[in-house]
Design an enzyme around this catalytic site. Structure first.
Site, PDB file in Angstrom:
ATOM      1  N   THR A 228       0.943  -1.271   0.156  1.00 19.90           N
ATOM      2  CA  THR A 228       0.143   0.572  -0.210  1.00 19.90           C
ATOM      3  C   THR A 228       0.844   0.935   0.054  1.00 19.90           C
ATOM      4  O   THR A 228       0.523   2.678  -0.122  1.00 19.90           O
ATOM      5  CB  THR A 228      -0.903   0.076   0.914  1.00 19.90           C
ATOM      6  N   GLY A 229       2.095   1.152  -0.294  1.00 20.65           N
ATOM      7  CA  GLY A 229       3.025   2.294   0.147  1.00 20.65           C
ATOM      8  C   GLY A 229       3.714   2.739  -1.686  1.00 20.65           C
ATOM      9  O   GLY A 229       3.020   1.908  -2.139  1.00 20.65           O
TER      10      GLY A 229
ATOM     11  N   ASP B   8       6.740   2.240  -2.967  1.00 22.47           N
ATOM     12  CA  ASP B   8       8.037   1.859  -3.666  1.00 22.47           C
ATOM     13  C   ASP B   8       6.723   0.299  -4.370  1.00 22.47           C
ATOM     14  O   ASP B   8       7.172  -0.265  -5.402  1.00 22.47           O
ATOM     15  CB  ASP B   8       8.748   1.610  -2.934  1.00 22.47           C
TER      16      ASP B   8
ATOM     17  N   ASP C 277       1.611 -10.087   9.252  1.00 21.91           N
ATOM     18  CA  ASP C 277       2.221  -9.012   9.393  1.00 21.91           C
ATOM     19  C   ASP C 277       3.835  -9.123   9.892  1.00 21.91           C
ATOM     20  O   ASP C 277       4.126 -10.480  10.167  1.00 21.91           O
ATOM     21  CB  ASP C 277       1.608  -8.943  11.598  1.00 21.91           C
TER      22      ASP C 277
ATOM     23  N   SER D 206       9.936   4.034   7.084  1.00 21.35           N
ATOM     24  CA  SER D 206      10.604   4.188   6.630  1.00 21.35           C
ATOM     25  C   SER D 206      11.122   5.691   6.957  1.00 21.35           C
ATOM     26  O   SER D 206      12.082   6.740   5.960  1.00 21.35           O
ATOM     27  CB  SER D 206       9.780   4.643   4.813  1.00 21.35           C
TER      28      SER D 206
ATOM     29  N   SER E 208      19.309   1.869   2.083  1.00 18.05           N
ATOM     30  CA  SER E 208      19.480   2.461   1.978  1.00 18.05           C
ATOM     31  C   SER E 208      20.094   3.019   1.999  1.00 18.05           C
ATOM     32  O   SER E 208      21.695   3.136   2.277  1.00 18.05           O
ATOM     33  CB  SER E 208      17.256   2.716   2.890  1.00 18.05           C
TER      34      SER E 208
ATOM     35  N   GLU F 171      21.162   6.026   3.225  1.00 11.17           N
ATOM     36  CA  GLU F 171      20.890   5.992   5.223  1.00 11.17           C
ATOM     37  C   GLU F 171      22.045   5.543   5.596  1.00 11.17           C
ATOM     38  O   GLU F 171      22.215   5.800   6.904  1.00 11.17           O
ATOM     39  CB  GLU F 171      19.688   6.334   6.236  1.00 11.17           C
TER      40      GLU F 171
ATOM     41  N   TYR G 113      17.455   4.719  11.805  1.00 10.90           N
ATOM     42  CA  TYR G 113      17.059   4.348  10.334  1.00 10.90           C
ATOM     43  C   TYR G 113      17.571   3.395   9.854  1.00 10.90           C
ATOM     44  O   TYR G 113      17.819   2.209   9.273  1.00 10.90           O
ATOM     45  CB  TYR G 113      16.076   5.067   9.605  1.00 10.90           C
TER      46      TYR G 113
ATOM     47  N   LYS H 114      18.826  -0.511   8.746  1.00 14.09           N
ATOM     48  CA  LYS H 114      18.839  -1.675   7.454  1.00 14.09           C
ATOM     49  C   LYS H 114      20.111  -2.030   7.435  1.00 14.09           C
ATOM     50  O   LYS H 114      20.614  -2.984   6.347  1.00 14.09           O
ATOM     51  CB  LYS H 114      18.487   0.434   6.452  1.00 14.09           C
TER      52      LYS H 114
ATOM     53  N   HIS I 294      13.834   8.408  -3.707  1.00 19.22           N
ATOM     54  CA  HIS I 294      13.181   7.871  -4.577  1.00 19.22           C
ATOM     55  C   HIS I 294      11.157   8.867  -3.844  1.00 19.22           C
ATOM     56  O   HIS I 294      11.054   8.176  -2.962  1.00 19.22           O
ATOM     57  CB  HIS I 294      13.400   6.481  -5.340  1.00 19.22           C
TER      58      HIS I 294
ATOM     59  N   ARG J 195       4.215   9.569  -2.603  1.00 18.70           N
ATOM     60  CA  ARG J 195       5.213   9.495  -1.872  1.00 18.70           C
ATOM     61  C   ARG J 195       4.339   9.823  -0.228  1.00 18.70           C
ATOM     62  O   ARG J 195       3.456  11.156  -0.469  1.00 18.70           O
ATOM     63  CB  ARG J 195       6.115  10.830  -1.502  1.00 18.70           C
TER      64      ARG J 195
END
Ligand code: F7E
Length: 348
Positions: free
Chosen positions: A10-11, A13, A58, A84, A125, A127, A149, A153, A179, A184
């Site tokens: 549902t996001g 990406d 989940d 995220s 990421s 990040e 975060y 990752k 991205h 977004r």
């Protein structure tokens, strides 16, 4: 017929990945969603193809992950589900580590036990590079995360590597630089700006004094691309002879300030900066009416900032034939146009 499981469907990406695969393959796609009392399916509401199905899973519950992998025995498993938003990862570090790192471990264990031939992708990421050691960052750059975060990752990356090497799984984790796009989330700086610009256009159109957009660090530099280009890169990464991790990036970097300037220009609003650069007094002002359009609110500063991200995706361009199609300018324009249309629709 092959089966692809996509988490985080549902996001931004996940939903683009479904669109991409429905268009470019004949595979069945299982999009996993966790149970929510008020589900938000806006990004997948347009998908009517019978090859796409939703399943409850989940990522924080290993039992439900096991059950899903056992039931569908997927050929591909693409993990886009994550906490995220870097900004909140200091407020809720444990939940970030649990979903972004432990979640990956549960998935790899389920694949190892029930579908060992399945090709696995986890969303990595830029990040993870954090306080960068050199510019631009490529696949050899050390992991130096600056946020919970980023740390989650980077930890997941080690797990993917260990499971790949220990069990011979096809498991990869690309380093995706920022991205963006019309799907977004509104807390990310790009969408916050384009949505804010659309709100300001609406206020000016009805002769109201606009509410300025409140931002944090305007000097941060990011390498922004279009999320639609990135899902193609992820798919190419999943379909090599050997599992290898690649950087996906535009190979350009821009400040938040430049994004602001381009977004207002795309809406045909002229403005200029006042106040000392890099201070809380800095403000972007409407050229004609002198209204403040962007102000700095220290509430949006982060405890530790990643000052500059600039990717070097030449390896992906050479080895898997990927390259981004949308320029920075076109991306900003597309996002502003979309938010302007949305705000006009709502005022009808
Ligand atoms: O911040 C600065 C902020 O939240 C970008 C995620 O997809 O990309 C994303 O992480 C920059 C930062 O994205 C505001 O301090 C200034 O320097 O849009 P962002 P991010 O943190 O780069 C990476 C690759 C991911 O993996 C993540 O999942 O903008 N900034 N003022 C602001 N940021 C926000 N959110 N809000 C502001 O008001």
């Amino acid at each position: 017929m092959k089966t692809v499981i996509i988490t985080g469907v549902t996001g931004q990406d996940g939903s683009h990945m479904v669109d991409f695969l429905l268009k470019n393959t004949d595979y069945n796609i299982i999009g996993t969603v966790r149970r929510l009392s008020v589900p938000n399916h806006q990004n997948i509401a347009h998908i009517k193809d019978p090859r796409f199905k939703l399943a409850h899973m989940d990522i924080g519950d290993p039992q439900s992950v096991n059950n899903t992998v056992q039931e569908y025995k997927p050929d591909y498993f693409i993990n886009f589900a994550a906490n995220s938003f870097v900004g909140t990862s200091w407020e809720m570090p444990v939940v970030h580590m649990q979903s972004n790192c432990m979640g990956v471990l549960y998935q790899l264990e389920a694949i190892r036990k029930f579908a060992p031939k399945c090709k696995y992708y986890n969303a990595g990421s830029s990040e993870e590079f954090g306080d960068v050691a050199y510019v631009p960052q490529d696949e050899n750059h050390p992991l130096r995360p600056r946020s919970p975060y980023g740390a989650s990752k980077a930890s997941a990356r080690q797990i993917v590597k260990v499971w790949r090497e220990s069990y011979g799984l096809y498991a990869v984790q690309g380093w995706l630089f920022n991205h963006e796009g019309t799907r977004r989330g509104q807390e990310f700086v790009t969408r916050k700006i384009t949505k804010g610009v659309a709100d300001i256009v609406k206020s000016l159109g009805s002769n109201q004094i606009p509410r300025p957009i409140e931002l944090g660090n305007l000097s941060a530099k990011r390498d922004w691309s279009d999320a639609e280009d990135f899902v193609e890169g992820v798919w190419l990464m999943l379909n090599q002879n050997e599992p290898k991790d690649y950087v996906l990036s535009s190979n350009e970097t821009h400040t938040v300030k430049e994004f602001v300037e381009l977004a207002f220009a795309a809406a045909e609003i002229e403005g200029f900066w006042l106040g000392e650069s890099g201070t809380v007094g800095e403000v972007f002002v409407h050229k004609q009416f002198k209204y403040p359009l962007v102000v700095v609110n220290p509430k949006f500063f982060r405890p530790a900032e990643v000052d500059i991200l600039l990717g070097d995706s030449s390896k992906a361009r050479k080895e898997i034939g990927w390259s981004p199609k949308t320029s920075f300018y076109r991306l900003v324009k597309k996002m502003v146009s979309n938010d302007l249309e949305n705000s006009l629709d709502k005022s009808k």
